[in-house]
Design a protein around this motif. Structure first.
Motif, PDB file in Angstrom:
ATOM      1  N   LEU A 135       0.838  -1.197   0.000  1.00 31.13           N
ATOM      2  CA  LEU A 135       0.000   0.000   0.000  1.00 31.13           C
ATOM      3  C   LEU A 135       0.879   1.255   0.000  1.00 31.13           C
ATOM      4  N   VAL A 136       0.505   2.188  -0.863  1.00 27.04           N
ATOM      5  CA  VAL A 136       1.194   3.484  -0.904  1.00 27.04           C
ATOM      6  C   VAL A 136       0.168   4.563  -0.601  1.00 27.04           C
ATOM      7  N   LEU A 137       0.434   5.361   0.441  1.00 30.18           N
ATOM      8  CA  LEU A 137      -0.427   6.492   0.768  1.00 30.18           C
ATOM      9  C   LEU A 137       0.243   7.779   0.297  1.00 30.18           C
ATOM     10  N   CYS A 138      -0.536   8.843   0.227  1.00 30.88           N
ATOM     11  CA  CYS A 138       0.000  10.099  -0.312  1.00 30.88           C
ATOM     12  C   CYS A 138       0.217  11.122   0.784  1.00 30.88           C
ATOM     13  N   SER A 139       1.140  12.000   0.538  1.00 30.71           N
ATOM     14  CA  SER A 139       1.370  13.161   1.388  1.00 30.71           C
ATOM     15  C   SER A 139       1.284  14.391   0.499  1.00 30.71           C
ATOM     16  N   LEU A 140       0.802  15.491   1.060  1.00 31.81           N
ATOM     17  CA  LEU A 140       0.594  16.722   0.305  1.00 31.81           C
ATOM     18  C   LEU A 140       1.666  17.745   0.646  1.00 31.81           C
ATOM     19  N   PRO A 145       2.320  27.370   6.036  1.00 33.46           N
ATOM     20  CA  PRO A 145       3.756  27.356   5.744  1.00 33.46           C
ATOM     21  C   PRO A 145       4.124  26.126   4.930  1.00 33.46           C
ATOM     22  N   VAL A 146       5.330  26.143   4.358  1.00 37.25           N
ATOM     23  CA  VAL A 146       5.783  25.018   3.544  1.00 37.25           C
ATOM     24  C   VAL A 146       6.033  23.827   4.459  1.00 37.25           C
ATOM     25  N   ARG A 147       5.294  22.736   4.210  1.00 39.56           N
ATOM     26  CA  ARG A 147       5.417  21.553   5.060  1.00 39.56           C
ATOM     27  C   ARG A 147       4.816  20.363   4.325  1.00 39.56           C
ATOM     28  N   TRP A 148       5.110  19.183   4.846  1.00 37.15           N
ATOM     29  CA  TRP A 148       4.470  17.968   4.355  1.00 37.15           C
ATOM     30  C   TRP A 148       3.236  17.689   5.204  1.00 37.15           C
ATOM     31  N   GLU A 149       2.122  17.472   4.550  1.00 39.40           N
ATOM     32  CA  GLU A 149       0.912  17.064   5.258  1.00 39.40           C
ATOM     33  C   GLU A 149       0.755  15.552   5.045  1.00 39.40           C
ATOM     34  N   ASP A 150       1.170  14.791   6.050  1.00 31.68           N
ATOM     35  CA  ASP A 150       1.205  13.335   5.944  1.00 31.68           C
ATOM     36  C   ASP A 150      -0.123  12.710   6.366  1.00 31.68           C
ATOM     37  N   PRO A 151      -0.349  11.423   6.033  1.00 38.23           N
ATOM     38  CA  PRO A 151      -1.582  10.733   6.439  1.00 38.23           C
ATOM     39  C   PRO A 151      -1.673  10.618   7.963  1.00 38.23           C
ATOM     40  N   ASN A 152      -2.871  10.432   8.425  1.00 31.12           N
ATOM     41  CA  ASN A 152      -3.097  10.184   9.852  1.00 31.12           C
ATOM     42  C   ASN A 152      -2.222   9.005  10.288  1.00 31.12           C
ATOM     43  N   PRO A 153      -1.539   9.124  11.430  1.00 33.06           N
ATOM     44  CA  PRO A 153      -0.637   8.049  11.865  1.00 33.06           C
ATOM     45  C   PRO A 153      -1.306   6.678  11.943  1.00 33.06           C
ATOM     46  N   HIS A 157       0.792   3.798   9.429  1.00 35.30           N
ATOM     47  CA  HIS A 157       1.574   2.643   9.862  1.00 35.30           C
ATOM     48  C   HIS A 157       1.259   1.407   9.015  1.00 35.30           C
ATOM     49  N   CYS A 158       0.134   1.441   8.292  1.00 36.53           N
ATOM     50  CA  CYS A 158      -0.218   0.308   7.437  1.00 36.53           C
ATOM     51  C   CYS A 158       0.437   0.395   6.060  1.00 36.53           C
ATOM     52  N   ALA A 159       0.969   1.555   5.720  1.00 39.37           N
ATOM     53  CA  ALA A 159       1.492   1.782   4.369  1.00 39.37           C
ATOM     54  C   ALA A 159       2.914   1.264   4.235  1.00 39.37           C
ATOM     55  N   ALA A 160       3.202   0.696   3.075  1.00 44.43           N
ATOM     56  CA  ALA A 160       4.569   0.269   2.776  1.00 44.43           C
ATOM     57  C   ALA A 160       5.418   1.452   2.348  1.00 44.43           C
ATOM     58  N   ALA A 161       4.776   2.493   1.871  1.00 42.64           N
ATOM     59  CA  ALA A 161       5.497   3.693   1.450  1.00 42.64           C
ATOM     60  C   ALA A 161       4.526   4.868   1.424  1.00 42.64           C
ATOM     61  N   ILE A 162       5.098   6.063   1.543  1.00 40.31           N
ATOM     62  CA  ILE A 162       4.315   7.293   1.420  1.00 40.31           C
ATOM     63  C   ILE A 162       4.957   8.127   0.318  1.00 40.31           C
ATOM     64  N   GLY A 163       4.147   8.434  -0.697  1.00 39.21           N
ATOM     65  CA  GLY A 163       4.675   9.200  -1.824  1.00 39.21           C
ATOM     66  C   GLY A 163       3.948  10.524  -1.986  1.00 39.21           C
ATOM     67  N   HIS A 164       4.644  11.514  -2.536  1.00 43.33           N
ATOM     68  CA  HIS A 164       4.015  12.815  -2.738  1.00 43.33           C
ATOM     69  C   HIS A 164       3.205  12.801  -4.027  1.00 43.33           C
ATOM     70  N   ARG A 189      12.728  14.286   2.273  1.00 44.74           N
ATOM     71  CA  ARG A 189      12.439  14.009   0.876  1.00 44.74           C
ATOM     72  C   ARG A 189      11.286  13.019   0.758  1.00 44.74           C
ATOM     73  N   ARG A 190      10.465  13.231  -0.289  1.00 42.43           N
ATOM     74  CA  ARG A 190       9.404  12.293  -0.642  1.00 42.43           C
ATOM     75  C   ARG A 190       9.571  11.923  -2.121  1.00 42.43           C
ATOM     76  N   TRP A 191       9.481  10.629  -2.396  1.00 40.06           N
ATOM     77  CA  TRP A 191       9.460  10.177  -3.784  1.00 40.06           C
ATOM     78  C   TRP A 191       8.032  10.248  -4.299  1.00 40.06           C
ATOM     79  N   ALA A 192       7.890  10.363  -5.604  1.00 45.57           N
ATOM     80  CA  ALA A 192       6.563  10.487  -6.209  1.00 45.57           C
ATOM     81  C   ALA A 192       5.732   9.232  -5.965  1.00 45.57           C
ATOM     82  N   LEU A 193       4.420   9.432  -5.877  1.00 46.24           N
ATOM     83  CA  LEU A 193       3.504   8.316  -5.659  1.00 46.24           C
ATOM     84  C   LEU A 193       3.681   7.248  -6.742  1.00 46.24           C
ATOM     85  N   ALA A 194       3.829   7.687  -8.003  1.00 43.89           N
ATOM     86  CA  ALA A 194       4.000   6.735  -9.100  1.00 43.89           C
ATOM     87  C   ALA A 194       5.309   5.970  -8.977  1.00 43.89           C
ATOM     88  N   ALA A 195       6.392   6.654  -8.563  1.00 42.32           N
ATOM     89  CA  ALA A 195       7.682   5.989  -8.411  1.00 42.32           C
ATOM     90  C   ALA A 195       7.641   4.962  -7.291  1.00 42.32           C
TER      91      ALA A 195
END
Length: 642
Positions: A135-140, A145-153, A157-164, A189-195
């Protein structure tokens, strides 16, 4: 005596003018190239190249491929059935369980899941996430301010990766042509969701970075090298969007829940889950295929995955090749107008323009991006410069030819008029001898007249023959050592009677007897005599003409100074042009053809020397012959009298 054929002086002059013209031509083309290069970068390269890129996307139809991805879309029907976006979590959880049961290769979710929902819905969604393999979840990426908005914890924790899911719309027209393979916020750093989806679908480890030349920053994922362009905030990859007529399979979340058998469409696929409902989606974007219609971020991410999975990478051609190609177009244009006649030159220029337009498309077929703006502007500006230059050159040559023709006609009129006098005298004298019985004294006078007029006529013919022979490069030098004092005495003796009629004094400064020059006696004598006759002809009565000669290292300088009408600097530059006469010379009433000095200059230059002129209106002129000095004593006697 060694005789050598002289090089073609006229050709040499033409070549010198040709080289000067060529140098100016090359300089103008080089300026056009630099102007096109800098101008394209400064003003229009980005919009022109982007518009051309989009048009080539629409024109070219790549070979169809079997998509390795599928989209589970949250469309309008899905939102209505769930009761709105706030209640989508439970239907999403149910749908994910069906998808997981179909054994997809990876599941990538482009849905914002940062906030907390109802407890029961969050729990069901968490369970569905944890049951979904790879599973890959997304971060915005948030701006203020400039920041990563990550998924709810509890989901993360279920995701194998988080991509932007940050796309890369072009600033000039907001069209998305590429995605950021990676994005940085500081050191995070965040790798792209597709990558990330591709990496997990291939059971690969973390992406390997490659640092290449010319601004490239390739990334290796699962044995596949993703060509990317390095920018200030990460690497960028061009997306090969799925062309019209070929679609990535889509299944509505609502329809999947109504018909669970549709889950079979996801077997072995990379499943991208996202919102496509126009009333809810926030990230509707434009692509080269959009034609004014927007698309969704999840579709762009799926196309990016297809680009990586199919290896359909679109790379940029190095800037050096663009510059060299543009330079080649300028050179080709220059050669076309330089060597092709008439309309063929314009046809060659048009072919170069066509090459500038076609080349980017040929590169695009090979999945390479080649600039259109710089080569096209270089070719267009080169065409304009070359065409204008040769239009002006042809026009200038035509005018010069017209002027030369007019002078030639005037000279011919003069010559024919002058020839009538000796011819009439010869004809009349011959009739007197044949028709009348003349005394011996009278017969001798008539014979002398015929002889002098014949010589006069012969000299006229000889002058024009000299012109033609020199112009045709057919005259041969007969070099010998010539005593300068004897040469000057001969020429002064020939011109003195004319000077005495105008009461002009010819003063010859003492000349050293050992002063020798090397040259053809007949031609050098003609050059010196011509300068003396001009000095006498264009000087007022009761003035003085001075002749001097001296040695100057390996050269001999013979100067003729008069007190005549003089010339300004503009006239001095033109007096050696064939058939040219100054305005004051024409107004003086003295007869002349305007070719004498042209012959003198050719004679002097063929001897490896030069002629110098200093003059001022109203005070006179000084003509100086600069000729090579002789290296041996003269072999002959006194100079011949002509």
């Amino acid at each position: 005596m060694v005789r050598r054929v002289l090089p073609h002086l006229y050709t040499r002059r033409v070549k010198r003018r040709g080289w000067q013209s060529t140098a100016a031509y090359v300089g103008l083309l080089a300026t056009a190239f630099v102007a096109a290069w800098i101008g394209s970068y400064a003003f229009f390269r980005t919009p022109v190249d982007n518009a051309a890129y989009d048009e080539m996307f629409r024109l070219y139809r790549p070979k169809p491929w079997q998509p390795q991805s599928a989209i589970l879309e949250i469309d309008e029907a899905s939102l209505v059935a769930s009761g709105g976006g706030m209640h989508i979590r439970k239907p999403l959880a149910d749908a994910l369980k069906l998808v997981a049961a179909a054994h997809p290769s990876v599941v990538a979710i482009d849905v914002t899941l940062t906030d907390k929902g109802e407890k029961s819905e969050d729990q069901e969604l968490e369970e569905a996430f944890c049951q979904t393999p790879r599973l890959v979840l997304c971060s915005l990426l948030m701006d203020d301010p400039v920041r990563w908005e990550d998924p709810n914890p509890r989901f993360a924790h279920c995701a194998a990766a988080i991509g932007h899911v940050h796309a890369e719309p072009d600033d000039s027209d907001s069209i998305t042509r590429s995605i950021s393979i990676e994005k940085y916020i500081g050191e995070d750093r965040r790798w792209a969701l597709a990558a990330e989806a591709f990496r997990l679908s291939r059971n690969a480890g973390v992406p390997l970075e490659r640092v290449g030349r010319y601004g490239t920053g390739d990334v290796e994922v699962g044995g596949v090298v993703i060509p990317a362009k390095r920018t200030e905030d990460g690497r960028v990859m061009r997306v090969r969007f799925v062309p019209p007529g070929m679609k990535i399979p889509k299944v509505s979340l609502h329809r999947l829940l109504e018909d669970p058998t549709l889950a079979s469409r996801f077997t072995g696929k990379a499943v991208f889950v996202g919102v496509t409902a126009e009333t809810f989606v926030r990230d509707r974007l434009f692509t080269p295929y959009a034609y004014g219609r927007s698309t969704t971020g999840i579709e762009i991410n799926a196309s990016a995955f297809e680009t990586i999975a199919q290896g359909l990478f679109i790379t940029d051609v190095g800037e050096l090749w663009v510059v060299l190609f543009s330079l080649g177009l300028v050179v080709a244009t220059g050669l076309s107008f330089r060597y092709l006649p008439g309309w063929w030159a314009h046809a060659g220029g048009a072919a170069v323009l066509m090459a500038a337009v076609v080349a980017p498309y040929l590169f695009f077929i090979d999945r390479k991006v080649f600039s259109l703006a710089t080569p096209l502007s270089a070719a267009a500006l080169a065409n304009l410069t070359a065409a204008t230059f040769y239009h002006l050159v042809v026009r200038q040559n035509w005018r010069a030819e017209q002027s030369t023709r007019e002078r030639y006609q005037q000279a011919m009129h003069f010559v024919t008029h002058e020839m009538r006098t000796p011819l009439s005298a010869i004809q009349g004298s011959s009739e007197l001898i044949s028709k009348y019985a003349l005394t011996e004294e009278k017969r001798k006078q008539v014979a002398d007249l015929i002889n002098s007029e014949s010589k006069r006529l012969a000299r006229m013919v000889e002058v024009f023959l000299h012109v033609e022979r020199l112009s045709a490069g057919q005259m041969e030098l007969k070099p010998e050592a010539i005593a300068v004092r004897e040469l000057v005495e001969v020429c002064v003796g020939r011109v003195r009677p004319v000077a005495e009629r105008k009461r002009i004094t010819i003063a010859v400064e003492p000349l050293p007897g050992e002063l020798l020059l090397s040259g053809d006696r007949e031609l050098i004598e003609y050059a010196c005599y011509n300068l003396l006759t001009n000095a006498v002809k264009y000087s007022p009565q009761r003035t003085e003409v001075t002749v001097t000669a001296r040695s100057d290292h390996s050269q001999v300088r013979i100067a003729v100074q008069d007190q005549g009408i003089g010339m300004d600097q503009k006239e001095v530059k033109q007096i050696f042009h064939k058939f040219y006469r100054t305005k004051k010379a024409e107004e003086s009433g003295e007869a002349g053809t305007g070719i004498g000095l042209s012959i003198v200059q050719q004679i002097v230059e063929q001897h490896g020397g030069q002629i110098e002129v200093t003059s001022q209106p109203g005070t006179g002129s000084c003509f100086t012959l600069v000729l090579p000095a002789a290296v041996r004593a003269p072999a002959g006697g006194p100079a011949e009298r002509h």
